[in-house]
Design a protein around this motif. Structure first.
Motif, PDB file in Angstrom:
ATOM      1  N   LEU A   1      -3.326  -6.993   3.425  1.00 14.43           N
ATOM      2  CA  LEU A   1      -2.240  -6.010   3.508  1.00 14.43           C
ATOM      3  C   LEU A   1      -1.067  -6.417   2.625  1.00 14.43           C
ATOM      4  CD1 LEU A   1      -2.277  -5.291   7.351  1.00 14.43           C
ATOM      5  CD2 LEU A   1      -2.830  -3.647   5.543  1.00 14.43           C
ATOM      6  N   ALA A   2      -0.703  -7.702   2.678  1.00 21.31           N
ATOM      7  CA  ALA A   2       0.450  -8.167   1.909  1.00 21.31           C
ATOM      8  C   ALA A   2       0.196  -8.091   0.410  1.00 21.31           C
ATOM      9  CB  ALA A   2       0.800  -9.604   2.317  1.00 21.31           C
ATOM     10  N   SER A   3      -0.957  -8.564  -0.044  1.00 22.55           N
ATOM     11  CA  SER A   3      -1.235  -8.562  -1.486  1.00 22.55           C
ATOM     12  C   SER A   3      -1.369  -7.139  -2.014  1.00 22.55           C
ATOM     13  CB  SER A   3      -2.504  -9.366  -1.782  1.00 22.55           C
ATOM     14  OG  SER A   3      -3.616  -8.828  -1.091  1.00 22.55           O
ATOM     15  N   GLY A   4      -2.006  -6.248  -1.241  1.00 23.29           N
ATOM     16  CA  GLY A   4      -2.110  -4.858  -1.675  1.00 23.29           C
ATOM     17  C   GLY A   4      -0.753  -4.201  -1.815  1.00 23.29           C
ATOM     18  N   ALA A   5       0.134  -4.482  -0.856  1.00 26.94           N
ATOM     19  CA  ALA A   5       1.482  -3.916  -0.921  1.00 26.94           C
ATOM     20  C   ALA A   5       2.262  -4.480  -2.100  1.00 26.94           C
ATOM     21  CB  ALA A   5       2.221  -4.203   0.382  1.00 26.94           C
ATOM     22  N   MET A   6       2.120  -5.772  -2.366  1.00 27.39           N
ATOM     23  CA  MET A   6       2.853  -6.402  -3.473  1.00 27.39           C
ATOM     24  C   MET A   6       2.379  -5.898  -4.829  1.00 27.39           C
ATOM     25  SD  MET A   6       3.337 -10.384  -2.365  1.00 27.39           S
ATOM     26  CE  MET A   6       4.264 -10.719  -3.870  1.00 27.39           C
ATOM     27  N   ILE A   7       1.066  -5.812  -5.001  1.00 25.62           N
ATOM     28  CA  ILE A   7       0.527  -5.335  -6.283  1.00 25.62           C
ATOM     29  C   ILE A   7       1.008  -3.915  -6.569  1.00 25.62           C
ATOM     30  CG2 ILE A   7      -1.595  -4.606  -7.451  1.00 25.62           C
ATOM     31  CD1 ILE A   7      -2.996  -6.986  -6.116  1.00 25.62           C
ATOM     32  N   THR A   8       0.953  -3.067  -5.554  1.00 23.50           N
ATOM     33  CA  THR A   8       1.383  -1.675  -5.737  1.00 23.50           C
ATOM     34  C   THR A   8       2.874  -1.594  -6.033  1.00 23.50           C
ATOM     35  OG1 THR A   8      -0.335  -0.972  -4.189  1.00 23.50           O
ATOM     36  CG2 THR A   8       1.426   0.601  -4.673  1.00 23.50           C
TER      37      THR A   8
ATOM     38  N   LEU B   1      -6.718  -2.404   0.121  1.00 24.56           N
ATOM     39  CA  LEU B   1      -6.488  -0.999  -0.194  1.00 24.56           C
ATOM     40  C   LEU B   1      -5.489  -0.381   0.783  1.00 24.56           C
ATOM     41  CD1 LEU B   1     -10.151   0.180  -0.969  1.00 24.56           C
ATOM     42  CD2 LEU B   1      -8.311  -0.276  -2.610  1.00 24.56           C
ATOM     43  N   ALA B   2      -5.565  -0.795   2.047  1.00 25.69           N
ATOM     44  CA  ALA B   2      -4.633  -0.269   3.046  1.00 25.69           C
ATOM     45  C   ALA B   2      -3.202  -0.689   2.732  1.00 25.69           C
ATOM     46  CB  ALA B   2      -5.035  -0.753   4.441  1.00 25.69           C
TER      47      ALA B   2
ATOM     48  N   GLY C   1      -1.884  -1.205  -0.238  1.00 26.15           N
ATOM     49  CA  GLY C   1      -1.391  -0.337  -1.298  1.00 26.15           C
ATOM     50  C   GLY C   1      -1.118   1.065  -0.807  1.00 26.15           C
ATOM     51  N   LEU C   2      -1.973   1.572   0.091  1.00 27.14           N
ATOM     52  CA  LEU C   2      -1.790   2.915   0.626  1.00 27.14           C
ATOM     53  C   LEU C   2      -0.513   3.021   1.461  1.00 27.14           C
ATOM     54  CD1 LEU C   2      -2.903   5.776   1.038  1.00 27.14           C
ATOM     55  CD2 LEU C   2      -4.192   4.904   3.009  1.00 27.14           C
ATOM     56  N   VAL C   3      -0.193   1.967   2.203  1.00 26.96           N
ATOM     57  CA  VAL C   3       1.028   1.964   3.012  1.00 26.96           C
ATOM     58  C   VAL C   3       2.255   2.133   2.121  1.00 26.96           C
ATOM     59  CG1 VAL C   3       2.533   0.512   4.433  1.00 26.96           C
ATOM     60  CG2 VAL C   3       0.094   0.656   4.947  1.00 26.96           C
ATOM     61  N   VAL C   4       2.283   1.416   0.991  1.00 31.69           N
ATOM     62  CA  VAL C   4       3.412   1.537   0.065  1.00 31.69           C
ATOM     63  C   VAL C   4       3.473   2.946  -0.511  1.00 31.69           C
ATOM     64  CG1 VAL C   4       4.366   0.738  -2.133  1.00 31.69           C
ATOM     65  CG2 VAL C   4       3.430  -0.914  -0.503  1.00 31.69           C
ATOM     66  N   PHE C   5       2.329   3.500  -0.862  1.00 31.82           N
ATOM     67  CA  PHE C   5       2.316   4.858  -1.414  1.00 31.82           C
ATOM     68  C   PHE C   5       2.829   5.872  -0.401  1.00 31.82           C
ATOM     69  CE2 PHE C   5      -0.153   8.875  -1.827  1.00 31.82           C
ATOM     70  CZ  PHE C   5       0.420   9.330  -3.014  1.00 31.82           C
ATOM     71  N   LEU C   6       2.385   5.776   0.851  1.00 30.17           N
ATOM     72  CA  LEU C   6       2.842   6.711   1.876  1.00 30.17           C
ATOM     73  C   LEU C   6       4.328   6.529   2.150  1.00 30.17           C
ATOM     74  CD1 LEU C   6      -0.154   6.532   4.391  1.00 30.17           C
ATOM     75  CD2 LEU C   6       0.354   8.321   2.717  1.00 30.17           C
TER      76      LEU C   6
END
Length: 294
Positions: free
Chosen positions: A85-92, A280-281, A283-288
């Motif tokens: 969750l953390a890495s996906g959010a950071m990359i996005t 993926l989740a 990154g999706l959290v940041v997008f939402l």
């Protein structure tokens, strides 16, 4: 020295954690006092965002460390989801909010800055292991986490000071990895006889460094300098994000956290699915969240 690698009676970690927490409280109080008086070189909105980022980083790492100290062993699935969750959010966040800023400042120097940040992140990570050979008070892992937190705080402070219109979402996403990092660090440190409150040192490092570096103003008439700085920040945070991607391989941190003996291939295969879904989740959290605040 004890057999677990910690000095007998060494309280430097605990002292450092308490002192860093006090420093964060004092610096936050000073910022609030400056805001009340209308002083300071940073816009009130930027200082407020830095306060939020610093304290969220501190709280998430401290709470996760407290929890990590109370489990007998790291739980592999917990680590996978935390890191994913953390890495996906950071990359996005770095790709959407920081990378365009770097390129808008200067396409060429922004690109060089991104490359420099990625290379510097790798170099710092690789050379940081040399601390293992130094006879210094405290725990090497705690010292590495502290150095990482301070450097991240410095970059966050400079970025928000010079682009105060950046949203809070960026900073919170960047420090999202502090939770799983604190959990893993405290679990290992306590298992070697340490006090989990030593993790308060890196936990407070982000906020203290961010507030201190927010006084640095970049030259507005030098797009090359601003491009390199913003690009460097993008590259460093992208490196950190990819470094936190959960790796479900033999000999990895995830493998070491499995509570099984012998062949763990099947468990690791299942955890790889969790790793992909959690990343993926994130990154999706940041997008939402961006859809809500945009």
């Amino acid at each position: 020295m004890t057999t677990n690698g910690l000095r007998e009676g060494d309280t430097s970690g605990l002292v450092g954690g308490v002192a860093a927490t006090a420093a964060l409280v004092v610096s936050s109080g000073l910022v609030l006092w400056l805001d009340a008086g209308g002083g300071g070189a940073v816009a009130d909105t930027a200082r407020t965002k830095l306060l939020w980022i610093g304290w969220v980083a501190f709280a998430s790492m401290a709470v996760a460390a407290w929890a990590g100290a109370r489990v007998s062993r790291e739980r592999a699935r917990t680590l996978v989801w935390g890191y994913g969750l953390a890495s996906g959010a950071m990359i996005t966040s770095a790709s959407v909010f920081l990378l365009p800023q770097a390129i808008n400042q200067s396409k060429t120097f922004g690109g060089f800055g991104i490359a420099l940040g990625l290379l510097a992140g790798y170099s710092g990570h690789a050379l940081g292991h040399r601390l293992a050979h130094l006879d210094v008070p405290g725990d090497r892992a705690i010292l590495e986490l502290t150095a990482h937190s301070v450097s991240a705080g410095v970059i966050i402070g400079v970025i928000y000071a010079n682009v105060p219109e950046l949203g809070l979402l960026l900073g919170l996403s960047i420090v999202s990895h502090k939770g799983p990092a604190g959990y893993a660090a405290a679990n290992r440190y306590v298992s070697r006889g340490g006090d989990w409150r030593a993790v308060l040192l890196p936990a407070a490092g982000v906020g203290v460094a961010a507030l201190a570096s927010s006084t640095l103003a970049l030259p507005t008439d030098a797009p090359a300098v601003r491009g390199v700085v913003f690009g460097f920040a993008t590259g460093v945070f992208l490196h950190v994000a990819t470094d936190f991607l959960p790796r479900c391989e033999l000999g990895s941190e995830i493998h070491e956290a499995l509570s099984v003996e012998g062949d763990a291939h099947q468990l690791l295969d299942r955890l790889r699915t969790h790793a992909v879904v959690s990343t993926l989740a994130g990154g999706l959290v940041v997008f939402l969240a961006w859809l809500v605040v945009a």
